[in-house]
Design an enzyme around this catalytic site. Structure first.
Site, PDB file in Angstrom:
ATOM      1  N   SER A   1       1.045  -1.074   0.472  1.00 17.89           N
ATOM      2  CA  SER A   1       0.318   0.319  -0.065  1.00 17.89           C
ATOM      3  C   SER A   1       0.954   1.335   0.043  1.00 17.89           C
ATOM      4  O   SER A   1       1.612   1.271   0.603  1.00 17.89           O
ATOM      5  CB  SER A   1      -0.624   0.265   1.246  1.00 17.89           C
ATOM      6  OG  SER A   1      -0.128  -0.147   2.798  1.00 17.89           O
ATOM      7  N   GLY A   2       0.226   1.845  -0.635  1.00 19.22           N
ATOM      8  CA  GLY A   2       1.320   3.948  -0.269  1.00 19.22           C
ATOM      9  C   GLY A   2       0.380   4.939   0.490  1.00 19.22           C
ATOM     10  O   GLY A   2      -0.635   4.845   0.556  1.00 19.22           O
ATOM     11  N   THR A   3       0.100   5.662  -0.526  1.00 18.68           N
ATOM     12  CA  THR A   3      -0.808   6.838  -0.045  1.00 18.68           C
ATOM     13  C   THR A   3      -1.163   7.066  -0.673  1.00 18.68           C
ATOM     14  O   THR A   3      -2.608   7.480   0.249  1.00 18.68           O
ATOM     15  CB  THR A   3       0.215   8.614  -0.215  1.00 18.68           C
ATOM     16  OG1 THR A   3       1.599   8.446  -0.294  1.00 18.68           O
ATOM     17  CG2 THR A   3      -0.172   9.421  -0.039  1.00 18.68           C
ATOM     18  N   TYR A   4      -1.598   6.779  -1.819  1.00 15.81           N
ATOM     19  CA  TYR A   4      -3.515   6.543  -2.772  1.00 15.81           C
ATOM     20  C   TYR A   4      -4.263   5.301  -2.984  1.00 15.81           C
ATOM     21  O   TYR A   4      -5.099   5.848  -2.980  1.00 15.81           O
ATOM     22  CB  TYR A   4      -3.407   8.112  -3.742  1.00 15.81           C
ATOM     23  CG  TYR A   4      -3.279   8.720  -3.541  1.00 15.81           C
ATOM     24  CD1 TYR A   4      -3.597   9.915  -3.062  1.00 15.81           C
ATOM     25  CD2 TYR A   4      -1.140   9.353  -4.053  1.00 15.81           C
ATOM     26  CE1 TYR A   4      -2.927  11.144  -2.353  1.00 15.81           C
ATOM     27  CE2 TYR A   4      -0.905  10.971  -3.649  1.00 15.81           C
ATOM     28  CZ  TYR A   4      -1.521  11.338  -3.292  1.00 15.81           C
ATOM     29  OH  TYR A   4      -1.066  12.840  -3.155  1.00 15.81           O
TER      30      TYR A   4
ATOM     31  N   ASP B   1      10.146   8.452 -11.309  1.00 14.00           N
ATOM     32  CA  ASP B   1      10.485   7.887  -9.840  1.00 14.00           C
ATOM     33  C   ASP B   1      10.204   6.517  -9.863  1.00 14.00           C
ATOM     34  O   ASP B   1       9.939   5.190  -9.461  1.00 14.00           O
ATOM     35  CB  ASP B   1       8.543   7.533  -9.453  1.00 14.00           C
ATOM     36  CG  ASP B   1       8.440   7.267  -8.177  1.00 14.00           C
ATOM     37  OD1 ASP B   1       9.366   7.909  -7.399  1.00 14.00           O
ATOM     38  OD2 ASP B   1       7.779   6.757  -7.744  1.00 14.00           O
TER      39      ASP B   1
ATOM     40  N   VAL C   1      -2.592  -2.365  -3.308  1.00 17.05           N
ATOM     41  CA  VAL C   1      -3.303  -3.096  -3.990  1.00 17.05           C
ATOM     42  C   VAL C   1      -2.308  -4.749  -3.945  1.00 17.05           C
ATOM     43  O   VAL C   1      -2.429  -4.978  -2.571  1.00 17.05           O
ATOM     44  CB  VAL C   1      -1.129  -3.696  -4.767  1.00 17.05           C
ATOM     45  CG1 VAL C   1      -0.889  -4.679  -5.715  1.00 17.05           C
ATOM     46  CG2 VAL C   1      -0.869  -1.777  -5.472  1.00 17.05           C
TER      47      VAL C   1
END
Length: 442
Positions: A22-25, A137, A28
């Site tokens: 998982s990330g900021t937005y 990135d 998965v």
């Protein structure tokens, strides 16, 4: 993993299971298609409420870019869906996790493994840059591996990617500070080449286990990476060697070189034929890596065995001829040494060349001899450029030509031996890929 009460979202046509990351937005998930195939996919779930205008634009750009491209080393976007709560990107599943975990569980990667990964990453980036797309990135966390058994690199997470011509300049800060190019960190203005800086940082981390600019703060990162050094021509670099990356073209290119080798062989030009056979082997080994059909693979190996045998015969012929030329040049070489007595640097370089010849006579001494030849020639070429016209310059010019020819011959022998070892190792390692059926053998 999430605690009690956690449950993945529901999506028509798929069963979402474990959370992969998982990330900021986004989060998965691993998922299975409900269809008969039960295909395994990764689903990137983006809650609509987490998106502001900028992140929505990034997401739409990511979908647009990934829907329009297909490459073996770029993660595939299979589809995207949405409902009242989320936007879902249905991606190719990569069972090997990300490159960051792969590096850290092994501490460092062997150079040969790092080189294969760099080839694959270079191939993906070249494909993107040819289409004026910059990732912006690049970091090990955004590079996935197809599996752990036979890992193939897959470039992922295009959330910051942009359509950029090589001459376009941007100023919006994107990406992760540890992997950012100096012009992004320091000047806030950059172009498409920033991806190549990130590649260099990733390579360093793969080889040494940590990024070169690991820091406690953004300011410390900025101080460490501030530099004006020019980035080299990455895609053409011999270490990356994209030309010999396993692909569907490897066998065809090897076959074309063999055709030329046979023609030179029939014409009695042993040296040219040997050189072409060696160049063909440089493509036969990748072709074997790429081949998946066992019968075709064995056919290629049989042909390679024949070409290696003929190359060994030619090697003996060329070596005998070269030795004769070296003996004929002995008197001129002795005269050149006599004339170099007042030039210590020239005399020392000639001694290095003599040491190379002696090492060449030793069993298994080809690589050491080649290293000595290259060192000696580096000095001799400088001295030749500074030598005034005269008999000594003529002798030195001839000697440099002879040594360069000898070094080139040895280089081909070393490459041929390495290619042969690589071909033999395929049996032991069980490595295989696929090649197009349209390729034919001579």
């Amino acid at each position: 993993m999430a605690g009690p009460g956690w449950a993945p979202p529901r999506l028509d046509g798929f069963i979402l299971t474990e959370r992969l990351g998982s990330g900021t937005y986004a989060t998965v998930y691993k998922a299975y298609a409900k269809k008969d195939t039960r295909e395994v996919v990764a689903i990137k779930c983006v809650p609509k409420k987490s998106l502001n205008k900028a992140s929505m634009e990034n997401l739409l750009t990511e979908i647009e870019i990934l829907k329009g491209i297909q490459h073996p080393h770029i993660v595939q976007l299979k589809d995207f869906q949405w409902d009242s709560d989320n936007i879902y990107l249905i991606m190719e599943f990569c069972a090997g996790g990300d490159l960051s975990r792969f590096i850290h569980t092994r501490r460092i990667l062997p150079e040969k493994v790092a080189r294969v990964f760099m080839q694959q990453l270079a191939s993906a980036l070249q494909f993107l840059h040819e289409r004026n797309i910059s990732h912006l990135d690049l970091k090990p966390q955004n590079i996935l591996l197809s599996s752990l058994e036979k890992p193939h690199l897959k470039l992922a997470d295009f959330g910051f990617a942009q359509h950029m011509s090589p001459w376009d300049e941007k100023h919006v800060l994107r990406g992760s500070p540890l992997y950012m190019a100096p012009e992004m960190v320091c000047q806030r203005q950059y172009d498409a080449r920033v991806d190549l800086w990130s590649v260099g940082v990733i390579l360093y981390e793969a080889l040494f286990g940590k990024p070169p600019f690991a820091s406690r703060s953004f300011t410390e990162v900025e101080e460490k990476i501030r530099s004006n050094r020019v980035i080299e021509d990455f895609f053409a670099h011999p270490w990356v060697d994209l030309e010999h990356m396993p692909s569907g073209e490897s066998l065809a290119r090897a076959t074309a070189l063999v055709v030329q080798a046979v023609e030179k062989d029939q014409d009695g030009d042993a040296a040219a034929a040997l050189s072409l056979y060696c160049k063909a082997l440089d493509f036969f080994v990748p072709a074997l890596h790429y081949e998946v059909d066992a019968q075709r693979k064995e056919a290629i190996k049989a042909k390679v065995g024949q070409y290696v045998s003929r190359a060994e015969e030619l090697k003996a012929i060329v070596s005998s001829s070269n030795q004769a030329l070296l003996r004929q040049g002995t008197s001129a070489r002795d005269l050149l040494r006599e004339m170099a007595r007042d030039k210590p640097r020239l005399l020392a370089a000639l001694e290095v060349a003599s040491a190379a010849m002696a090492k060449e006579e030793e069993a298994g001494g080809e690589q050491d001899a080649l290293d000595l030849y290259q060192h000696g020639l580096g000095e001799l070429l400088v001295l030749l450029a500074a030598e005034p016209p005269g008999r000594r310059r003529e002798l030195l010019h001839t000697e440099v030509q002879n040594l360069m020819a000898r070094a080139e011959y040895l280089k081909e022998q070393v490459k041929m031996r390495e290619s042969r070892w690589a071909a033999e190792s395929l049996d032991k390692e069980g490595l295989s890929e696929s090649v197009r059926s349209s390729c034919t053998l001579q």
